[in-house]
Design a protein around this motif. Structure first.
Motif, PDB file in Angstrom:
ATOM      1  N   TYR A 109       4.739   7.248   0.298  1.00 59.91           N
ATOM      2  CA  TYR A 109       3.177   7.571  -0.751  1.00 59.91           C
ATOM      3  C   TYR A 109       2.878   6.600  -0.089  1.00 59.91           C
ATOM      4  O   TYR A 109       3.183   5.602   0.139  1.00 59.91           O
ATOM      5  N   ASP A 110       1.041   7.237   0.150  1.00 61.81           N
ATOM      6  CA  ASP A 110       0.083   6.700  -0.375  1.00 61.81           C
ATOM      7  C   ASP A 110      -0.837   6.257  -1.190  1.00 61.81           C
ATOM      8  O   ASP A 110      -1.084   7.150  -1.445  1.00 61.81           O
TER       9      ASP A 110
ATOM     10  N   GLU B 207      -3.034   3.337  -2.064  1.00 63.70           N
ATOM     11  CA  GLU B 207      -5.062   4.268  -1.760  1.00 63.70           C
ATOM     12  C   GLU B 207      -4.977   4.942  -1.912  1.00 63.70           C
ATOM     13  O   GLU B 207      -6.077   5.606  -2.650  1.00 63.70           O
ATOM     14  N   GLN B 208      -4.096   6.074  -0.876  1.00 62.47           N
ATOM     15  CA  GLN B 208      -5.020   7.512  -1.213  1.00 62.47           C
ATOM     16  C   GLN B 208      -4.634   8.273  -2.239  1.00 62.47           C
ATOM     17  O   GLN B 208      -5.003   9.560  -2.036  1.00 62.47           O
ATOM     18  N   LYS B 209      -3.517   7.767  -2.757  1.00 62.03           N
ATOM     19  CA  LYS B 209      -2.862   8.862  -3.949  1.00 62.03           C
ATOM     20  C   LYS B 209      -2.691   9.999  -3.242  1.00 62.03           C
ATOM     21  O   LYS B 209      -3.166  10.807  -3.626  1.00 62.03           O
ATOM     22  N   ARG B 210      -1.756   9.870  -2.337  1.00 61.86           N
ATOM     23  CA  ARG B 210      -1.249  11.081  -1.965  1.00 61.86           C
ATOM     24  C   ARG B 210      -0.360  10.529  -0.523  1.00 61.86           C
ATOM     25  O   ARG B 210       0.345   9.763   0.176  1.00 61.86           O
TER      26      ARG B 210
ATOM     27  N   ARG C 134       0.838  -1.052   0.064  1.00 55.53           N
ATOM     28  CA  ARG C 134       0.030  -0.089   0.162  1.00 55.53           C
ATOM     29  C   ARG C 134       0.849   1.489   0.033  1.00 55.53           C
ATOM     30  O   ARG C 134       0.719   2.710  -0.694  1.00 55.53           O
ATOM     31  N   TYR C 135       1.988   0.912   0.306  1.00 57.22           N
ATOM     32  CA  TYR C 135       3.107   1.844   0.860  1.00 57.22           C
ATOM     33  C   TYR C 135       4.054   2.458  -0.253  1.00 57.22           C
ATOM     34  O   TYR C 135       4.682   0.950  -0.528  1.00 57.22           O
TER      35      TYR C 135
END
Lengths: 177, 182
Positions: free
Chosen positions: A57-58, A60-63, A40-41
């Motif tokens: 960077y995450d 899944e959350q694209k941030r 995920r990261y």
């Protein structure tokens, strides 16, 4: 007073995050990607802030996520590696001329030096998904060898509650070695 | 009050200091210790030759070693404390670097240069073969990193003269992320 100054010099100044962190890639070089075990990261080295920083960077959350006090004004950081859920980040930091392997805990937001006092050069750390072991390259025998650092049975393992058990099974018995 | 506390701390430090120095000579320090894995040409984690690019997958450690006279990917099992054979992975026509292994030791992502072309390969041990997951990318790639399940691979790709990050799934499809090179 002198004591306080001593502490202050040891505590590096906190860097405000500069540069465009709105997207995964930037106009500057983005290198050394490292996925967390769960995928995920992503940790990386980026030059988007006008200096060489580690970023997380995450996917899944694209941030990007904050990693307070990891990047420091007087330190060069490189070669990040993530544990299963990115709780631990192993990386190389050069502060006093000598590259050392450091471990950052995202829960305590503290870093720990792993190779202080180690003879010979070190580089390229890789942390196990559970966060207990850190493999790295050591040059103390005049060539590169792989060494494995064991943080011990008493550390908090990076175990994801409710994670699918395949793969995680492998990590359930690290003491079996 | 503060200075008194400091004196107590300092004297404690003085007591601990020689002890910690003693510890440092045999291992790394109070943060942990080094694991003693075999160091030899046959089945060691390290060898008398160059060993580098280690990735710790949990049970397995994958690395690049010169012990067979050329740069090859080796897989070390920390339970049996021995090397696991990787049939079909190392080829005479491919220079390998930066391997990364899944938790079950089945998948190994690595960078390979063949005929002057760099690609990211995903090796599957049960199938004894590597798949080129960057066949469609025309530019240079390097430095892959695989997830524990072997279903996601991140790597560097050269775009307009600088390195960017790409994230693909295990089948070689780019994830839907803004600026993900494809």
């Amino acid at each position: 007073m002198g004591l306080a100054a001593l502490f202050l010099s040891g505590c590096a100044s906190v860097l405000p995050l500069s540069g465009d962190y709105s997207r995964l890639n930037s106009r500057f070089s983005d290198t050394e990607p490292a996925l967390s075990g769960n995928g995920r990261y992503l940790a990386m080295v980026t030059n988007r802030g006008g200096r060489q920083d580690l970023a997380l960077y995450d996917i899944e959350q694209k941030r990007f996520l904050e990693i307070p006090r990891l990047n420091r004004r007087n330190a060069l950081v490189e070669s990040p590696s993530l544990s299963r859920s990115a709780r631990y980040i192993a990386y190389v930091v050069s502060e006093r001329g000598r590259p050392e392997i450091a471990l950052y805990d995202r829960i305590t937001q503290r870093r720990q030096m792993l190779t202080t006092g180690f003879r010979g050069p070190v580089r390229n750390p890789s942390i196990s998904p559970d966060g207990r072991y850190v493999a790295f390259e050591s040059g103390r025998h005049g060539q590169w060898d792989i060494e494995v650092f064991d943080r011990g049975a008493s550390i908090q393992l990076d175990q994801v509650v409710g994670a699918p058990s395949d793969g995680a099974d492998q990590e359930a018995t690290p003491n079996a070695q | 009050m503060l200075s008194k506390g400091f004196v107590v701390m300092a004297s404690r430090q003085l007591l601990v200091f020689p002890l910690s120095m003693l510890l440092l000579t045999s291992c790394v320090g109070p943060a942990g210790r080094l694991v003693r894995y075999p160091n030899n040409d046959r089945g060691g984690l390290s060898s008398p030759h160059d060993d580098r690019d280690a990735h710790h997958g949990g049970r397995y450690i994958v690395l690049v070693s010169d012990r067979r006279g050329r740069q090859e990917v080796e897989l070390f099992d920390t339970r049996s404390r021995n090397l696991i054979s990787l049939p079909g992975l190392n080829r005479a026509d491919t220079a390998v670097s930066h391997p990364s292994v899944s938790a079950d030791g089945q998948f190994i992502a690595y960078a390979g240069v063949r005929d002057g072309r760099s690609d990211i390969y995903l090796y599957r041990r049960s199938r004894r073969e590597s798949r080129n997951i960057t066949q469609r990318l025309k530019t240079a790639v390097r430095h892959p990193s695989v997830s524990e399940r072997g279903d996601r691979v991140a790597f560097e790709v050269s775009v307009n003269g600088q390195w960017e990050i790409a994230i693909y799934d295990g089948n070689g499809r780019p994830l839907n992320i803004p600026t993900n090179p494809r």
